[in-house]
Write a protein that holds these residues in place. Sequence first.
Motif, PDB file in Angstrom:
ATOM      1  N   ARG A  40     -36.321  37.193  42.071  1.00  0.00           N
ATOM      2  CA  ARG A  40     -34.946  37.094  41.549  1.00  0.00           C
ATOM      3  C   ARG A  40     -34.081  36.182  42.404  1.00  0.00           C
ATOM      4  O   ARG A  40     -33.006  35.779  41.987  1.00  0.00           O
ATOM      5  N   TRP A  67     -42.960  41.631  35.959  1.00  0.00           N
ATOM      6  CA  TRP A  67     -42.726  42.128  37.322  1.00  0.00           C
ATOM      7  C   TRP A  67     -41.635  43.184  37.346  1.00  0.00           C
ATOM      8  O   TRP A  67     -40.613  43.065  36.677  1.00  0.00           O
ATOM      9  N   LYS A  68     -41.911  44.230  38.129  1.00  0.00           N
ATOM     10  CA  LYS A  68     -40.896  45.243  38.425  1.00  0.00           C
ATOM     11  C   LYS A  68     -40.924  45.472  39.921  1.00  0.00           C
ATOM     12  O   LYS A  68     -41.972  45.703  40.507  1.00  0.00           O
ATOM     13  N   ASP A  70     -39.913  47.351  43.597  1.00  0.00           N
ATOM     14  CA  ASP A  70     -40.172  48.710  44.075  1.00  0.00           C
ATOM     15  C   ASP A  70     -39.145  49.717  43.568  1.00  0.00           C
ATOM     16  O   ASP A  70     -39.436  50.895  43.445  1.00  0.00           O
ATOM     17  N   ASN A  71     -37.948  49.255  43.275  1.00  0.00           N
ATOM     18  CA  ASN A  71     -36.885  50.142  42.781  1.00  0.00           C
ATOM     19  C   ASN A  71     -36.555  49.866  41.317  1.00  0.00           C
ATOM     20  O   ASN A  71     -35.452  50.156  40.853  1.00  0.00           O
ATOM     21  N   GLY A  72     -37.504  49.281  40.592  1.00  0.00           N
ATOM     22  CA  GLY A  72     -37.318  49.016  39.172  1.00  0.00           C
ATOM     23  C   GLY A  72     -36.590  47.726  38.843  1.00  0.00           C
ATOM     24  O   GLY A  72     -36.266  47.470  37.689  1.00  0.00           O
ATOM     25  N   GLU A  73     -36.338  46.887  39.844  1.00  0.00           N
ATOM     26  CA  GLU A  73     -35.660  45.611  39.598  1.00  0.00           C
ATOM     27  C   GLU A  73     -36.524  44.735  38.706  1.00  0.00           C
ATOM     28  O   GLU A  73     -37.737  44.833  38.710  1.00  0.00           O
ATOM     29  N   ARG A  74     -35.852  43.877  37.932  1.00  0.00           N
ATOM     30  CA  ARG A  74     -36.565  42.918  37.081  1.00  0.00           C
ATOM     31  C   ARG A  74     -35.864  41.568  37.169  1.00  0.00           C
ATOM     32  O   ARG A  74     -34.693  41.492  37.525  1.00  0.00           O
ATOM     33  N   ASP A  76     -34.069  38.243  35.619  1.00  0.00           N
ATOM     34  CA  ASP A  76     -33.127  38.084  34.520  1.00  0.00           C
ATOM     35  C   ASP A  76     -33.251  36.662  33.973  1.00  0.00           C
ATOM     36  O   ASP A  76     -32.712  35.724  34.559  1.00  0.00           O
ATOM     37  N   TRP A 103     -38.819  40.505  25.754  1.00  0.00           N
ATOM     38  CA  TRP A 103     -38.148  41.039  26.945  1.00  0.00           C
ATOM     39  C   TRP A 103     -36.825  41.704  26.554  1.00  0.00           C
ATOM     40  O   TRP A 103     -36.496  42.773  27.040  1.00  0.00           O
ATOM     41  N   GLU A 106     -37.516  45.092  25.040  1.00  0.00           N
ATOM     42  CA  GLU A 106     -37.991  46.051  26.039  1.00  0.00           C
ATOM     43  C   GLU A 106     -36.892  46.503  26.990  1.00  0.00           C
ATOM     44  O   GLU A 106     -36.910  47.631  27.471  1.00  0.00           O
ATOM     45  N   THR A 107     -35.962  45.621  27.292  1.00  0.00           N
ATOM     46  CA  THR A 107     -34.923  45.949  28.273  1.00  0.00           C
ATOM     47  C   THR A 107     -33.609  46.367  27.638  1.00  0.00           C
ATOM     48  O   THR A 107     -32.697  46.797  28.329  1.00  0.00           O
TER      49      THR A 107
END
Length: 132
Positions: A40, A67-68, A70-74, A76, A103, A106-107
């Motif tokens: 990101r 990709w995600k 460790d804390n659910g970040e994606r 953008d 995407w 899904e988001t």
Amino acid sequence: VDPTDAGNRAILVASEFGHADIVKILLNWRGRNNIAVDPREHFRYMNPIILAMKKNHVEVVKALLAWKGDNGERVDPLSDAGEAFHNAVDKGYVDIVRQLLRWGRETGVDVDPTGYSKGYTKKKRDEYEDED
């Protein structure tokens, strides 16, 4: 060697040149203290997803969108106000457009097939109306 050096530049370069296998390796890499590559991060106003979209590197885009953190970040893909998506629509990058619409579903992000997010389209329309 630490691929997070220079603002995660390794993944930026791999994304720009379409090296999907290297992008996947970097996304899974863990260093000391569990440090990881962050796709990101921006480098000189660009980030990996935007570069891959603009160059029609479908496999890189797929890997980055999957990709995600460790804390659910994606990542953008609309972080440039939808410019790269609009570019994909304009140039006929069908697979990139499909990936981004998927995407969005899904988001829960409302992606406009013309290439801009709904909020951005309204903002631009409001700007144009102000100019009249």
